[in-house]
Design a protein around this motif. Structure first.
Motif, PDB file in Angstrom:
ATOM      1  N   CYS A  61      -0.277  -4.461  11.310  1.00 55.26           N
ATOM      2  CA  CYS A  61       0.794  -4.218  10.207  1.00 55.26           C
ATOM      3  C   CYS A  61       1.410  -3.048   9.962  1.00 55.26           C
ATOM      4  O   CYS A  61       2.435  -2.798   9.565  1.00 55.26           O
ATOM      5  N   GLY A  62       0.640  -1.968  10.341  1.00 52.68           N
ATOM      6  CA  GLY A  62       1.255  -0.534   9.896  1.00 52.68           C
ATOM      7  C   GLY A  62       1.146   0.118   8.797  1.00 52.68           C
ATOM      8  O   GLY A  62       1.309   1.216   8.550  1.00 52.68           O
ATOM      9  N   SER A  63       0.203  -0.689   7.926  1.00 53.52           N
ATOM     10  CA  SER A  63       0.210   0.050   6.425  1.00 53.52           C
ATOM     11  C   SER A  63      -0.892   1.374   6.649  1.00 53.52           C
ATOM     12  O   SER A  63      -0.755   2.105   5.795  1.00 53.52           O
ATOM     13  N   CYS A  64      -1.727   1.062   7.492  1.00 57.11           N
ATOM     14  CA  CYS A  64      -2.561   2.276   7.555  1.00 57.11           C
ATOM     15  C   CYS A  64      -1.815   3.628   8.257  1.00 57.11           C
ATOM     16  O   CYS A  64      -2.283   4.616   7.508  1.00 57.11           O
ATOM     17  N   GLU A  65      -0.946   3.465   8.763  1.00 57.71           N
ATOM     18  CA  GLU A  65      -0.214   4.636   9.228  1.00 57.71           C
ATOM     19  C   GLU A  65       1.016   5.169   8.309  1.00 57.71           C
ATOM     20  O   GLU A  65       1.009   6.536   8.303  1.00 57.71           O
ATOM     21  N   THR A  66       1.254   4.163   7.348  1.00 54.24           N
ATOM     22  CA  THR A  66       2.091   4.722   6.289  1.00 54.24           C
ATOM     23  C   THR A  66       1.479   5.484   5.302  1.00 54.24           C
ATOM     24  O   THR A  66       1.862   6.316   4.624  1.00 54.24           O
ATOM     25  N   SER A  67       0.216   5.293   4.920  1.00 56.33           N
ATOM     26  CA  SER A  67      -0.824   5.914   4.155  1.00 56.33           C
ATOM     27  C   SER A  67      -1.351   6.978   4.887  1.00 56.33           C
ATOM     28  O   SER A  67      -2.183   7.899   4.092  1.00 56.33           O
ATOM     29  N   CYS A  68      -1.493   7.080   6.089  1.00 56.82           N
ATOM     30  CA  CYS A  68      -2.396   8.269   6.657  1.00 56.82           C
ATOM     31  C   CYS A  68      -1.732   9.617   6.604  1.00 56.82           C
ATOM     32  O   CYS A  68      -0.380   9.687   6.767  1.00 56.82           O
ATOM     33  N   PRO A  69      -2.435  10.253   5.872  1.00 61.22           N
ATOM     34  CA  PRO A  69      -1.560  11.837   5.725  1.00 61.22           C
ATOM     35  C   PRO A  69      -1.412  12.594   6.751  1.00 61.22           C
ATOM     36  O   PRO A  69      -0.803  13.317   6.639  1.00 61.22           O
ATOM     37  N   LEU A  70      -2.140  12.081   7.924  1.00 61.43           N
ATOM     38  CA  LEU A  70      -2.140  12.922   9.024  1.00 61.43           C
ATOM     39  C   LEU A  70      -1.040  12.223  10.122  1.00 61.43           C
ATOM     40  O   LEU A  70      -1.041  12.674  11.281  1.00 61.43           O
ATOM     41  N   ASN A  71      -0.629  10.969   9.825  1.00 62.64           N
ATOM     42  CA  ASN A  71       0.287  10.263  10.443  1.00 62.64           C
ATOM     43  C   ASN A  71      -0.150   9.982  12.086  1.00 62.64           C
ATOM     44  O   ASN A  71       0.290   9.853  12.927  1.00 62.64           O
ATOM     45  N   ILE A  72      -1.452   9.548  11.983  1.00 60.64           N
ATOM     46  CA  ILE A  72      -2.206   8.955  13.006  1.00 60.64           C
ATOM     47  C   ILE A  72      -1.540   7.804  13.555  1.00 60.64           C
ATOM     48  O   ILE A  72      -1.675   6.880  12.611  1.00 60.64           O
TER      49      ILE A  72
END
Length: 377
Positions: A61-72
């Motif tokens: 879904c991409g929610s983890c990428e949106t919240s990742c401070p390192l943009n992994i």
């Protein structure tokens, strides 16, 4: 395989991950999956069924990428991890669905007439999808002309819009013609999202090249798609896969460019469900909401996963339904649910058969047609 990341294990991804919230285990969180991917690369663990379950339990879904401070780019890492998996029958079904969607839906429309045969197939979610009305569409080139068009736009339908909810396509064509655009609907292929999610990277690349060839053969201003997953794929993911992408347009931008006013009002209680890919990748939810408000929908903005996740719904049906039930309870008081995603609409239709659930293009079309005929909606 190149899985190594700079993850600092902060855990912010867990707060928004629907998969983690469904399983409540660290190994089913984005952080946990990244750690497992790294361990696999460093040969600390073997690729067994337990590990495969962790990699395929992601809804992408991409929610983890949106919240990742390192943009992994976590989903890209999981795509590569899935490519290394031992393929199952269900994965091959997704492969041939992506390559031959017209044949797939035609066969499914025949099979769902035989209840006894369908009951033999031990894929409950597959059986529920087959219970929907499947409408095989022509796959030939369509052109909807204007006398002096302001431009030419091609539509990328997406398999759900094309075979299960063709009214979305009709709405888009109507709106674009109303905005004075000539509309082209080329021969359609799947965007390739099911292929890549099932672990078939090479086939996904080939399909991306085929789609590029089709759409680049037309003199168009850009492509409009009603599906945010398709928009993300033919744009962002194609760029990663083959180094080239298609130009994706947004409906709200086209209305701003034309500055055509229309009055309308929907007096019911409408909820605007923002899909995960709309929120996390396409990022045009506020523009769509403003457009809906312009057309008289005082819709409440709602976020949160519906539980579909493509392959996730088939592999983890219980968890998919658990996520969906929460949204069903949240949307109990809605007279109308407006969504930015055809796949979310299908998911909701399976659970709320008596609720009016439409794509935002269909909602706008209703107002335009009502105004044309002097009716309020």
């Amino acid at each position: 395989m190149e899985f190594l990341t700079e993850c600092n294990k902060c855990g912010k991804c867990k707060e928004t991950c629907p998969g983690y919230q469904a399983f409540l285990k660290e190994s089913f969180s984005p952080r946990g999956r990244l750690r497992l991917a790294k361990a696999l690369q460093e040969k600390e663990i073997l690729y067994d069924e337990s590990l495969k379950k962790r990699f395929f339990s992601c809804l992408l879904c991409g929610s983890c990428e949106t919240s990742c401070p390192l943009n992994i780019n976590i989903t890209s890492i999981l795509y590569r991890a899935r490519t290394e998996s031992k393929k199952t029958l269900l994965q091959y079904l997704f492969k041939y669905f992506s390559l031959y969607p017209h044949i797939f839906f035609s066969i499914l429309s025949i099979l769902n007439r035989f209840d006894k045969f369908m009951s033999i197939i031990n894929l409950p979610y597959f059986n529920r999808i087959s219970s929907l009305e499947i409408k095989p569409q022509s796959n030939s080139l369509q052109v909807h002309s204007k006398v002096k068009p302001a431009g030419r736009i091609a539509i990328f339908l997406g398999c759900t819009s094309k075979y299960l909810i063709p009214s979305i396509t009709e709405a888009l064509i109507y709106i674009l013609n109303w905005l004075n655009y000539e509309v082209i609907v080329p021969k359609q292929h799947c965007c390739g999202a099911p292929l890549l999610s099932a672990g078939f990277e090479k086939e996904a690349k080939n399909l991306a090249i085929k789609n590029l060839e089709v759409y680049k053969s037309f003199n168009i201003d850009g492509i409009l798609t009603p599906c945010p997953t398709c928009a993300h794929f033919i744009g962002d993911v194609y760029k990663e896969l083959i180094g080239e992408k298609l130009k994706v347009l947004k409906l709200a931008d086209l209305f701003r460019e034309k500055d055509r006013e229309i009055s309308g009002q929907y007096k019911g209680n409408a909820f605007f469900h923002i899909s995960c890919h709309t929120s996390n990748y396409v990022k045009d939810s506020d523009d769509i909401l403003s457009l809906l408000q312009k057309f008289g929908y005082n819709a409440q903005k709602k976020t949160g996963c519906c539980g579909f996740g493509g392959l996730f719904s088939f592999l983890f049906e219980k968890q998919s339904m658990d996520i969906l039930r929460k949204k069903v309870l949240e949307y109990e008081k809605a007279d109308m649910i407006i969504s930015s995603c055809p796949n979310c609409i299908i998911q909701f239709k399976l659970a709320m058969k008596n609720k009016k659930i439409v794509h935002y293009a269909e909602a706008i079309e209703k107002i335009l047609k009502g105004a044309k005929n002097g009716r309020a909606f």
